[in-house]
Design a protein around this motif. Structure first.
Motif, PDB file in Angstrom:
ATOM      1  N   GLY A  23      48.427  34.866  45.955  1.00  0.00           N
ATOM      2  CA  GLY A  23      48.501  36.290  46.214  1.00  0.00           C
ATOM      3  C   GLY A  23      48.918  37.107  45.015  1.00  0.00           C
ATOM      4  N   SER A  24      49.881  36.619  44.242  1.00  0.00           N
ATOM      5  CA  SER A  24      50.352  37.368  43.080  1.00  0.00           C
ATOM      6  C   SER A  24      49.236  37.566  42.061  1.00  0.00           C
ATOM      7  CB  SER A  24      51.529  36.644  42.429  1.00  0.00           C
ATOM      8  OG  SER A  24      51.160  35.326  42.037  1.00  0.00           O
ATOM      9  N   LEU A  25      48.387  36.552  41.902  1.00  0.00           N
ATOM     10  CA  LEU A  25      47.270  36.654  40.966  1.00  0.00           C
ATOM     11  C   LEU A  25      46.224  37.632  41.480  1.00  0.00           C
ATOM     12  CD1 LEU A  25      45.664  35.779  38.492  1.00  0.00           C
ATOM     13  CD2 LEU A  25      44.822  33.830  39.817  1.00  0.00           C
ATOM     14  N   LYS A  26      45.888  37.549  42.753  1.00  0.00           N
ATOM     15  CA  LYS A  26      44.898  38.468  43.323  1.00  0.00           C
ATOM     16  C   LYS A  26      45.349  39.911  43.180  1.00  0.00           C
ATOM     17  CE  LYS A  26      44.543  36.193  47.308  1.00  0.00           C
ATOM     18  NZ  LYS A  26      44.042  35.823  48.669  1.00  0.00           N
ATOM     19  N   ARG A  27      46.634  40.164  43.423  1.00  0.00           N
ATOM     20  CA  ARG A  27      47.145  41.529  43.278  1.00  0.00           C
ATOM     21  C   ARG A  27      47.123  41.974  41.825  1.00  0.00           C
ATOM     22  NH1 ARG A  27      50.741  39.326  47.108  1.00  0.00           N
ATOM     23  NH2 ARG A  27      52.297  38.932  45.499  1.00  0.00           N
ATOM     24  N   ALA A  28      47.491  41.098  40.913  1.00  0.00           N
ATOM     25  CA  ALA A  28      47.497  41.440  39.489  1.00  0.00           C
ATOM     26  C   ALA A  28      46.090  41.749  38.999  1.00  0.00           C
ATOM     27  CB  ALA A  28      48.107  40.298  38.679  1.00  0.00           C
ATOM     28  N   LEU A  29      45.122  40.960  39.417  1.00  0.00           N
ATOM     29  CA  LEU A  29      43.742  41.203  39.006  1.00  0.00           C
ATOM     30  C   LEU A  29      43.218  42.516  39.578  1.00  0.00           C
ATOM     31  CD1 LEU A  29      42.361  37.572  39.421  1.00  0.00           C
ATOM     32  CD2 LEU A  29      42.520  38.843  37.267  1.00  0.00           C
ATOM     33  N   ALA A  30      43.528  42.789  40.840  1.00  0.00           N
ATOM     34  CA  ALA A  30      43.081  44.035  41.466  1.00  0.00           C
ATOM     35  C   ALA A  30      43.681  45.248  40.762  1.00  0.00           C
ATOM     36  CB  ALA A  30      43.457  44.037  42.941  1.00  0.00           C
ATOM     37  N   LYS A  31      44.970  45.174  40.425  1.00  0.00           N
ATOM     38  CA  LYS A  31      45.631  46.287  39.744  1.00  0.00           C
ATOM     39  C   LYS A  31      45.108  46.455  38.318  1.00  0.00           C
ATOM     40  CE  LYS A  31      49.854  46.099  42.517  1.00  0.00           C
ATOM     41  NZ  LYS A  31      51.312  45.789  42.560  1.00  0.00           N
ATOM     42  N   SER A  32      44.498  45.397  37.779  1.00  0.00           N
ATOM     43  CA  SER A  32      43.941  45.447  36.423  1.00  0.00           C
ATOM     44  C   SER A  32      42.442  45.724  36.442  1.00  0.00           C
ATOM     45  CB  SER A  32      44.215  44.121  35.706  1.00  0.00           C
ATOM     46  OG  SER A  32      45.605  43.846  35.653  1.00  0.00           O
ATOM     47  N   ASN A  33      41.945  46.140  37.615  1.00  0.00           N
ATOM     48  CA  ASN A  33      40.545  46.551  37.785  1.00  0.00           C
ATOM     49  C   ASN A  33      39.541  45.414  37.612  1.00  0.00           C
ATOM     50  OD1 ASN A  33      41.207  49.343  38.235  1.00  0.00           O
ATOM     51  ND2 ASN A  33      41.574  49.532  36.026  1.00  0.00           N
ATOM     52  N   PHE A  34      39.955  44.199  37.971  1.00  0.00           N
ATOM     53  CA  PHE A  34      39.032  43.066  38.000  1.00  0.00           C
ATOM     54  C   PHE A  34      38.434  42.950  39.396  1.00  0.00           C
ATOM     55  CE2 PHE A  34      40.967  41.894  34.078  1.00  0.00           C
ATOM     56  CZ  PHE A  34      40.143  40.956  33.469  1.00  0.00           C
ATOM     57  N   LEU A  35      37.156  42.598  39.439  1.00  0.00           N
ATOM     58  CA  LEU A  35      36.506  42.275  40.692  1.00  0.00           C
ATOM     59  C   LEU A  35      36.665  40.783  40.918  1.00  0.00           C
ATOM     60  CD1 LEU A  35      34.701  43.063  43.097  1.00  0.00           C
ATOM     61  CD2 LEU A  35      32.718  42.574  41.629  1.00  0.00           C
ATOM     62  N   ASN A  36      37.344  40.413  41.981  1.00  0.00           N
ATOM     63  CA  ASN A  36      37.671  39.020  42.232  1.00  0.00           C
ATOM     64  C   ASN A  36      36.662  38.405  43.195  1.00  0.00           C
ATOM     65  OD1 ASN A  36      38.908  36.548  42.483  1.00  0.00           O
ATOM     66  ND2 ASN A  36      40.618  37.279  43.715  1.00  0.00           N
ATOM     67  N   GLU A  37      35.958  37.392  42.719  1.00  0.00           N
ATOM     68  CA  GLU A  37      35.049  36.641  43.564  1.00  0.00           C
ATOM     69  C   GLU A  37      35.726  35.313  43.918  1.00  0.00           C
ATOM     70  OE1 GLU A  37      31.237  36.126  41.836  1.00  0.00           O
ATOM     71  OE2 GLU A  37      30.794  38.271  41.728  1.00  0.00           O
ATOM     72  N   THR A  38      36.337  35.270  45.073  1.00  0.00           N
ATOM     73  CA  THR A  38      37.024  34.047  45.477  1.00  0.00           C
ATOM     74  C   THR A  38      36.003  32.932  45.679  1.00  0.00           C
ATOM     75  OG1 THR A  38      38.763  35.316  46.562  1.00  0.00           O
ATOM     76  CG2 THR A  38      38.547  33.010  47.197  1.00  0.00           C
ATOM     77  N   ARG A  39      36.262  31.801  45.054  1.00  0.00           N
ATOM     78  CA  ARG A  39      35.376  30.640  45.170  1.00  0.00           C
ATOM     79  C   ARG A  39      36.098  29.523  45.916  1.00  0.00           C
ATOM     80  NH1 ARG A  39      33.772  28.340  39.669  1.00  0.00           N
ATOM     81  NH2 ARG A  39      31.896  27.631  40.756  1.00  0.00           N
ATOM     82  N   ALA A  40      35.330  28.670  46.530  1.00  0.00           N
ATOM     83  CA  ALA A  40      35.933  27.475  47.127  1.00  0.00           C
ATOM     84  C   ALA A  40      36.586  26.647  46.029  1.00  0.00           C
ATOM     85  CB  ALA A  40      34.855  26.655  47.821  1.00  0.00           C
ATOM     86  N   GLY A  41      37.700  26.043  46.326  1.00  0.00           N
ATOM     87  CA  GLY A  41      38.346  25.172  45.365  1.00  0.00           C
ATOM     88  C   GLY A  41      37.526  23.909  45.148  1.00  0.00           C
ATOM     89  N   PHE A  42      37.902  23.143  44.148  1.00  0.00           N
ATOM     90  CA  PHE A  42      37.185  21.919  43.808  1.00  0.00           C
ATOM     91  C   PHE A  42      37.500  20.820  44.819  1.00  0.00           C
ATOM     92  CE2 PHE A  42      37.123  17.818  41.491  1.00  0.00           C
ATOM     93  CZ  PHE A  42      35.777  17.775  41.169  1.00  0.00           C
ATOM     94  N   GLN A  43      36.493  20.277  45.423  1.00  0.00           N
ATOM     95  CA  GLN A  43      36.586  19.140  46.348  1.00  0.00           C
ATOM     96  C   GLN A  43      37.718  19.279  47.368  1.00  0.00           C
ATOM     97  OE1 GLN A  43      36.387  15.179  44.835  1.00  0.00           O
ATOM     98  NE2 GLN A  43      34.523  15.532  43.670  1.00  0.00           N
ATOM     99  N   GLY A  44      37.670  20.356  48.106  1.00  0.00           N
ATOM    100  CA  GLY A  44      38.618  20.508  49.201  1.00  0.00           C
ATOM    101  C   GLY A  44      39.909  21.201  48.851  1.00  0.00           C
ATOM    102  N   LYS A  45      40.116  21.532  47.575  1.00  0.00           N
ATOM    103  CA  LYS A  45      41.290  22.319  47.229  1.00  0.00           C
ATOM    104  C   LYS A  45      41.175  23.712  47.840  1.00  0.00           C
ATOM    105  CE  LYS A  45      43.211  20.662  42.827  1.00  0.00           C
ATOM    106  NZ  LYS A  45      43.463  21.060  41.414  1.00  0.00           N
ATOM    107  N   ARG A  46      42.299  24.406  47.890  1.00  0.00           N
ATOM    108  CA  ARG A  46      42.252  25.803  48.314  1.00  0.00           C
ATOM    109  C   ARG A  46      41.409  26.604  47.337  1.00  0.00           C
ATOM    110  NH1 ARG A  46      48.429  27.334  50.291  1.00  0.00           N
ATOM    111  NH2 ARG A  46      48.545  25.785  51.983  1.00  0.00           N
ATOM    112  N   ASP A  47      41.145  27.860  47.683  1.00  0.00           N
ATOM    113  CA  ASP A  47      40.251  28.688  46.885  1.00  0.00           C
ATOM    114  C   ASP A  47      40.658  28.735  45.415  1.00  0.00           C
ATOM    115  OD1 ASP A  47      38.827  29.286  49.157  1.00  0.00           O
ATOM    116  OD2 ASP A  47      39.863  31.179  49.519  1.00  0.00           O
ATOM    117  N   SER A  48      39.640  28.863  44.564  1.00  0.00           N
ATOM    118  CA  SER A  48      39.864  29.092  43.135  1.00  0.00           C
ATOM    119  C   SER A  48      39.502  30.543  42.827  1.00  0.00           C
ATOM    120  CB  SER A  48      39.018  28.127  42.305  1.00  0.00           C
ATOM    121  OG  SER A  48      37.645  28.302  42.581  1.00  0.00           O
TER     122      SER A  48
END
Length: 247
Positions: free
Chosen positions: A213-238
């Motif tokens: 969450g902290s990263l998603k908020r930081a990217l949003a506040k920095s005007n990045f468009l975040n495309e959440t991807r599935a994590g590698f082999q069953g990991k949580r999202d990357s």
């Protein structure tokens, strides 16, 4: 006792045959494949930067075994063969001097037999045999020309933005730091916002294996468009995020 265990690591081989390191607190890579994970998480950002016709200035947080550096240089060599004249610059951060020294010794042909086996495993997993000498030579040449620098631990002096200029800006940020359990400060929202402000160019891409969450908020506040991807082999999202500004 091996040189790796003397420095707090156990060398393990993942399911795709590529090596990883198990440290005191956590593993560097997914057991499903260190090389496969690197290509999945960090290859997309390299594709993006060339599609945008930008010369890659790559910031890598976490040298580790050199996976991202090797992948970046190999990708660049392929682009050059296809007629892309872009220049490459890289900066790597690594808090463990042993890992820095071991990787550079490998590039110079001065590694111990044990270390040479480990790094050769990384190279074999990412680069076909006919291109391995070219990748090693390119890394050495970039280092010699000052186009690839290696820094120590990522710390807070960069928060003094008055001391930063365009030379400190990057258009590809590969954020491969240890998790918040081990490196809590590096995943705090305030830290990430300041880090992005100091280091990310106007047109840039940010990739990491995590999606906290902290990263998603930081990217949003920095005007990045975040495309959440599935994590590698069953990991949580990357995370794959980018921002573009009008020229």
């Amino acid at each position: 006792m091996s040189i790796w265990s003397n420095n707090g690591y156990t060398v393990e081989y993942t399911q795709d045959g590529s090596p990883t390191l198990k440290g005191v607190t956590e593993n560097m890579h997914h057991s499903g494949g260190a090389a496969s994970e690197t290509k999945y998480i960090y290859g997309k950002s390299l594709e993006w930067i060339y599609q945008e016709n930008l010369s890659p200035r790559v910031l890598i947080i976490g040298l580790g075994l050199g996976y991202i550096e090797i992948l970046t240089v190999y990708f660049h060599i392929l682009q050059r063969r296809n007629g892309n004249p872009a220049d490459l610059e890289m900066t790597s951060y690594e808090s463990d001097p042993f890992l820095v020294r071991s990787f550079l010794e490998f590039l110079l042909g001065a590694a111990t037999e044990e270390s040479n086996q480990v790094y050769s495993g990384v190279l074999n997993a990412l680069v076909p045999p006919e291109d391995q000498l070219a990748v090693r030579a390119e890394l050495s040449e970039l280092r010699k020309k000052g186009r690839w620098t290696i820094q120590g631990a990522l710390k807070k002096p960069f928060l003094d933005l008055n001391s930063y200029s365009s030379k400190n800006k990057y258009n590809v940020i590969q954020y491969d730091a240890y998790s918040s359990k081990t490196s809590e400060e590096l995943w705090q929202e305030e830290f990430l916002i300041s880090f992005i402000e100091a280091h990310a160019e106007s047109n840039s891409v940010f990739a990491t294996y995590a999606c906290v969450g902290s990263l998603k908020r930081a990217l949003a506040k920095s005007n990045f468009l975040n495309e959440t991807r599935a994590g590698f082999q069953g990991k949580r999202d990357s995370t794959f995020a980018y921002r573009k500004t009008k020229s």
